[in-house]
Design an enzyme around this catalytic site. Sequence first.
Site, short mmCIF file in Angstrom:
data_model
loop_
_atom_site.label_atom_id
_atom_site.label_comp_id
_atom_site.label_asym_id
_atom_site.label_seq_id
_atom_site.Cartn_x
_atom_site.Cartn_y
_atom_site.Cartn_z
N ASN A 62 0.87 -1.17 0.00
CA ASN A 62 0.00 0.00 0.00
C ASN A 62 0.92 1.22 0.00
O ASN A 62 1.53 1.54 1.02
CB ASN A 62 -0.91 0.00 1.23
CG ASN A 62 -1.82 1.23 1.26
OD1 ASN A 62 -1.42 2.33 0.90
ND2 ASN A 62 -3.05 1.05 1.73
N ASN A 92 0.13 4.39 -0.49
CA ASN A 92 -0.46 5.65 -0.02
C ASN A 92 -0.14 6.79 -0.98
O ASN A 92 0.29 7.86 -0.57
CB ASN A 92 0.02 5.97 1.40
CG ASN A 92 -0.83 7.04 2.07
OD1 ASN A 92 -1.88 7.42 1.56
ND2 ASN A 92 -0.37 7.54 3.20
N GLU A 96 -3.92 1.66 -2.93
CA GLU A 96 -3.97 3.11 -2.71
C GLU A 96 -3.01 3.85 -3.64
O GLU A 96 -2.21 4.67 -3.20
CB GLU A 96 -3.69 3.46 -1.24
CG GLU A 96 -4.94 3.65 -0.43
CD GLU A 96 -4.72 4.41 0.87
OE1 GLU A 96 -5.29 5.52 1.01
OE2 GLU A 96 -4.00 3.91 1.75
N ASP A 122 -4.20 -4.70 1.32
CA ASP A 122 -4.50 -4.04 2.59
C ASP A 122 -5.94 -4.39 2.94
O ASP A 122 -6.87 -3.87 2.35
CB ASP A 122 -4.30 -2.54 2.43
CG ASP A 122 -4.67 -1.76 3.69
OD1 ASP A 122 -5.07 -2.38 4.68
OD2 ASP A 122 -4.57 -0.52 3.65
N ASN A 149 -7.20 -3.87 5.94
CA ASN A 149 -7.65 -2.91 6.96
C ASN A 149 -8.26 -3.59 8.18
O ASN A 149 -9.16 -3.03 8.83
CB ASN A 149 -8.63 -1.90 6.35
CG ASN A 149 -7.92 -0.62 5.92
OD1 ASN A 149 -7.16 -0.05 6.68
ND2 ASN A 149 -8.17 -0.19 4.70
N HIS A 183 2.71 2.37 5.22
CA HIS A 183 2.72 0.92 5.21
C HIS A 183 4.11 0.41 4.84
O HIS A 183 4.94 1.15 4.29
CB HIS A 183 1.74 0.37 4.17
CG HIS A 183 0.30 0.65 4.48
ND1 HIS A 183 -0.59 -0.32 4.87
CD2 HIS A 183 -0.41 1.81 4.43
CE1 HIS A 183 -1.79 0.20 5.05
NE2 HIS A 183 -1.71 1.50 4.78
#
Length: 255
Positions: free
Chosen positions: A7, A9, A35, A147, A149, A246
């Site tokens: 991930n 981001n 992401e 991910d 979550n 991450h």
Amino acid sequence: MKLLSYNVNGIRAALNKDFIKWLQSANPDILSLQEIKAHTDQFNISQFEDLGYYTYWFPAEKKGYSGVAILSKEKPISVKFGCDNETYDKEGRVIQADFKDFSAISVYVPSATNMDRLGFKLDFCEYFLNYIKNREKENSNLIISGDLNICHQAIDINDPVRNAKVSGFLPQERAWLDNFFTQCNLIDTFRVFNHEPFQYSWWTYRVKTARQNNKGWRIDYNLITRNLENKLERAYILTQAIHSDHAPVGIELKM
């Protein structure tokens, strides 16, 4: 075969932190991203192709939000963008690449930092479980990376008591993950080899010292169907890679 899931981001932010140099060094056969937060007209995909990757990007309709991708040294037989649900596909949640001996899926499960989104997250989770059950009817060799979550067990989070009422470690989320593993015959590859606590893949940016003090969560996974278990050789977290909040999670399989 080495597969990494990350991930990032925001792929553009990661590229500004020498992501290409890192990727060249890490050299995975397959890289699953979550992401990405960008459309392909917002960054230069040729820099990945120059490293020998076929690249497949599935961004959210909304720029700067969500999105997944798969990069592979071997050209897939086919690529499926989305999970047959317009609501989730608009957010760029799932992409699948099919190879001769297996299919690789990159998934980004919605977060529920705002608890108003918890219902949406749980609805996606239930839909995704059934989606994977249907995929297994077509190909029983699946690698599901991404991910999720959700922390599965107390060992996967730095403070299970204080976080017991925080999304990502809620009882109903953890129960869903139990059910997902069971109904879809999945193995959490990291826990095959690693049984020690304090091994995390995400540290919040909201607390500046969270990563420094290793106050993290393990919410990034590489899951495999059970009939691939005898091919699994390693599973790990690359905590030294710092392009995101991450860390990449990796597996190696003898394919």
